[in-house]
Design a protein around this motif. Structure first.
Motif, PDB file in Angstrom:
ATOM      1  N   PRO A 219       7.631   5.822   4.192  1.00 22.44           N
ATOM      2  CA  PRO A 219       6.860   5.333   3.041  1.00 22.44           C
ATOM      3  C   PRO A 219       5.785   6.344   2.623  1.00 22.44           C
ATOM      4  O   PRO A 219       5.204   7.034   3.458  1.00 22.44           O
ATOM      5  N   LYS A 220       5.502   6.408   1.343  1.00 26.40           N
ATOM      6  CA  LYS A 220       4.449   7.271   0.817  1.00 26.40           C
ATOM      7  C   LYS A 220       3.269   6.402   0.414  1.00 26.40           C
ATOM      8  O   LYS A 220       3.447   5.366  -0.240  1.00 26.40           O
ATOM      9  N   PRO A 221       2.041   6.797   0.792  1.00 23.40           N
ATOM     10  CA  PRO A 221       0.869   5.951   0.511  1.00 23.40           C
ATOM     11  C   PRO A 221       0.432   6.030  -0.953  1.00 23.40           C
ATOM     12  O   PRO A 221       0.529   7.074  -1.596  1.00 23.40           O
ATOM     13  N   CYS A 222      -0.050   4.927  -1.458  1.00 24.91           N
ATOM     14  CA  CYS A 222      -0.730   4.952  -2.749  1.00 24.91           C
ATOM     15  C   CYS A 222      -2.010   5.768  -2.593  1.00 24.91           C
ATOM     16  O   CYS A 222      -2.665   5.720  -1.550  1.00 24.91           O
ATOM     17  N   PRO A 223      -2.398   6.537  -3.610  1.00 29.26           N
ATOM     18  CA  PRO A 223      -3.564   7.420  -3.482  1.00 29.26           C
ATOM     19  C   PRO A 223      -4.889   6.649  -3.478  1.00 29.26           C
ATOM     20  O   PRO A 223      -4.939   5.460  -3.811  1.00 29.26           O
ATOM     21  N   VAL A 224      -5.954   7.357  -3.095  1.00 32.75           N
ATOM     22  CA  VAL A 224      -7.283   6.748  -3.161  1.00 32.75           C
ATOM     23  C   VAL A 224      -7.569   6.348  -4.612  1.00 32.75           C
ATOM     24  O   VAL A 224      -7.067   6.958  -5.551  1.00 32.75           O
TER      25      VAL A 224
ATOM     26  N   PHE B  84       8.974   1.418  -5.298  1.00 36.87           N
ATOM     27  CA  PHE B  84       9.732   2.657  -5.144  1.00 36.87           C
ATOM     28  C   PHE B  84       9.169   3.806  -5.978  1.00 36.87           C
ATOM     29  O   PHE B  84       9.733   4.893  -5.996  1.00 36.87           O
ATOM     30  N   SER B  85       8.033   3.567  -6.670  1.00 37.33           N
ATOM     31  CA  SER B  85       7.466   4.608  -7.517  1.00 37.33           C
ATOM     32  C   SER B  85       5.937   4.577  -7.428  1.00 37.33           C
ATOM     33  O   SER B  85       5.350   3.493  -7.260  1.00 37.33           O
ATOM     34  N   PRO B  86       5.283   5.740  -7.539  1.00 34.93           N
ATOM     35  CA  PRO B  86       3.804   5.735  -7.525  1.00 34.93           C
ATOM     36  C   PRO B  86       3.216   4.962  -8.709  1.00 34.93           C
ATOM     37  O   PRO B  86       2.065   4.550  -8.656  1.00 34.93           O
ATOM     38  N   SER B  87       4.006   4.755  -9.749  1.00 29.63           N
ATOM     39  CA  SER B  87       3.510   3.990 -10.897  1.00 29.63           C
ATOM     40  C   SER B  87       3.299   2.518 -10.546  1.00 29.63           C
ATOM     41  O   SER B  87       2.635   1.785 -11.290  1.00 29.63           O
ATOM     42  N   HIS B  88       3.851   2.078  -9.424  1.00 29.58           N
ATOM     43  CA  HIS B  88       3.658   0.699  -8.981  1.00 29.58           C
ATOM     44  C   HIS B  88       2.290   0.491  -8.345  1.00 29.58           C
ATOM     45  O   HIS B  88       1.853  -0.640  -8.157  1.00 29.58           O
ATOM     46  N   CYS B  89       1.603   1.571  -7.973  1.00 28.97           N
ATOM     47  CA  CYS B  89       0.261   1.458  -7.405  1.00 28.97           C
ATOM     48  C   CYS B  89      -0.707   1.070  -8.518  1.00 28.97           C
ATOM     49  O   CYS B  89      -0.676   1.637  -9.611  1.00 28.97           O
TER      50      CYS B  89
ATOM     51  N   SER C 267      -9.751   4.517   0.527  1.00 27.84           N
ATOM     52  CA  SER C 267      -8.763   5.289   1.289  1.00 27.84           C
ATOM     53  C   SER C 267      -7.367   5.080   0.727  1.00 27.84           C
ATOM     54  O   SER C 267      -7.124   4.161  -0.059  1.00 27.84           O
ATOM     55  N   PRO C 268      -6.405   5.932   1.100  1.00 29.51           N
ATOM     56  CA  PRO C 268      -5.037   5.734   0.627  1.00 29.51           C
ATOM     57  C   PRO C 268      -4.369   4.557   1.342  1.00 29.51           C
ATOM     58  O   PRO C 268      -4.883   4.040   2.331  1.00 29.51           O
ATOM     59  N   ALA C 269      -3.243   4.132   0.795  1.00 31.21           N
ATOM     60  CA  ALA C 269      -2.389   3.102   1.415  1.00 31.21           C
ATOM     61  C   ALA C 269      -3.070   1.744   1.526  1.00 31.21           C
ATOM     62  O   ALA C 269      -2.831   0.998   2.474  1.00 31.21           O
TER      63      ALA C 269
ATOM     64  N   GLY D  81       0.796  -1.209   0.000  1.00 31.40           N
ATOM     65  CA  GLY D  81       0.000   0.000   0.000  1.00 31.40           C
ATOM     66  C   GLY D  81       0.836   1.270   0.000  1.00 31.40           C
ATOM     67  O   GLY D  81       0.276   2.367   0.027  1.00 31.40           O
ATOM     68  N   HIS D  82       2.162   1.138  -0.037  1.00 28.25           N
ATOM     69  CA  HIS D  82       3.064   2.281  -0.002  1.00 28.25           C
ATOM     70  C   HIS D  82       4.193   2.082  -1.015  1.00 28.25           C
ATOM     71  O   HIS D  82       4.449   0.969  -1.483  1.00 28.25           O
ATOM     72  N   PHE D  83       4.862   3.153  -1.315  1.00 25.85           N
ATOM     73  CA  PHE D  83       6.063   3.093  -2.144  1.00 25.85           C
ATOM     74  C   PHE D  83       7.114   4.013  -1.524  1.00 25.85           C
ATOM     75  O   PHE D  83       6.790   4.955  -0.786  1.00 25.85           O
ATOM     76  N   CYS D  84       8.375   3.720  -1.801  1.00 23.77           N
ATOM     77  CA  CYS D  84       9.466   4.469  -1.194  1.00 23.77           C
ATOM     78  C   CYS D  84      10.465   4.909  -2.263  1.00 23.77           C
ATOM     79  O   CYS D  84      11.326   4.114  -2.695  1.00 23.77           O
TER      80      CYS D  84
END
Length: 304
Positions: free
Chosen positions: A12-17, A27-32, A43-45, A2-5
């Motif tokens: 860790p940064k949460p994946c968005p809603v 390691f990238s938001p593109s992985h969400c 919800s996020p994460a 649910g997070h990427f770094c």
């Protein structure tokens, strides 16, 4: 999960809603992953989707609510997405064209039709981690389209990825349905996607019982020259002097052949049970009215 770094992250940064991530080590938001069609990610994460899209709505992918609503500028997006999907799958159903996705309650303009698509149903026991290629948004303007309330002419059971066309023989006369509104009225038939129980008046040569998806043809030996009719009793016997050899006829097929006579209800030009008997002759009738006066016998006259 649910997070990427990203490189150099302090936390860790949460994946968005509207998205989820079931694997660690991103390691990238593109992985969400976008929330899969038929489900929503509230919800996020999230490590998995929150749940199924609510009945009466459809979630086309990336939804952050169980009851998504599209603004008016995106009404054409579903049409375009389904067009892409239909091309990929070579499966088609009837769906209303882009104009019908105006879901206001007072929308009364004529409904056009266009070829559509076999619809996906979300699998509640399986998580789709990648949006299928056939469901990719066709252009940037539709990149924010996440689903909507079910439009008229369709119904959306719980977990719907796309609206399902109203079943043939039924009608769906309002938005937000999770099942059909009811069955087609007598004397009418309702093709797939109908919004009215009086969708199409039964044609000549056919009758339409309650809830029929298609008109039923009158059998050989009968005709029906008027519109409507709900039972086989609407079909009338072929008139005397004539034969009706096909089903679904509005008029007789022709006149009885010479050497034969045709009481009402005949399906053959040369009915073997009505060969002109010895001592009589039978010629083609040119005046059907005269036949009726002769008690349904075609100029069968005694030879003097």
């Amino acid at each position: 999960m649910g997070h990427f770094c990203p490189q150099g992250s302090r936390s860790p940064k949460p994946c968005p809603v509207g998205s989820f991530l079931p694997e660690p080590g991103a390691f990238s938001p593109s992985h969400c992953h976008d929330c899969p069609p038929g489900k929503y990610c509230f919800s996020p994460a999230l490590s998995q989707p929150t749940g199924l899209c609510f009945a009466g709505f459809f979630c086309s992918g990336g939804a952050d609510s169980p009851t998504p609503r599209a603004n008016s500028s995106l009404f054409s997006c579903l049409h375009e997405i389904l067009d892409v999907y239909a091309t990929k799958t070579e499966a088609a159903f009837w769906i209303q064209n882009a104009s019908c996705f105006n879901n206001s309650d007072d929308f009364e303009s004529d409904l056009g039709w266009t070829e559509g698509v076999m619809l996906l149903q979300a699998d509640s026991d399986h998580i789709v981690t990648h949006t299928p290629p056939c469901l990719k948004k066709p252009h940037y303007a539709c990149s924010t389209y996440r689903g909507d309330i079910c439009p008229r002419g369709f119904y959306c059971p719980i977990g719907s990825a796309y609206p399902q066309p109203c079943d043939a023989g039924s009608f769906c006369n309002q938005t937000g349905l999770d099942t059909t509104s009811g069955s087609c009225a007598e004397e009418y038939y309702c093709p797939k996607g109908s919004v009215d129980p009086h969708a199409t008046l039964c044609p000549t040569g056919h009758y339409c019982p309650f809830g029929t998806p298609l008109p039923l043809p009158c059998p050989p030996g009968t005709i029906k020259s008027f519109l409507g009719g709900s039972t086989i009793k609407s079909c009338q016997l072929c008139p005397p002097g004539h034969y009706c050899h096909q089903s679904g006829r509005a008029e007789p097929s022709g006149q009885c052949a010479e050497g034969y006579y045709c009481p009402e209800g005949q399906s053959s030009e040369r009915p073997q049970q009505h060969v002109c008997s010895a001592g009589h002759y039978c010629e083609k009738v040119s005046h059907p009215v005269l036949v009726l006066k002769l008690l349904s016998v075609i100029t069968a006259e005694s030879c003097m």
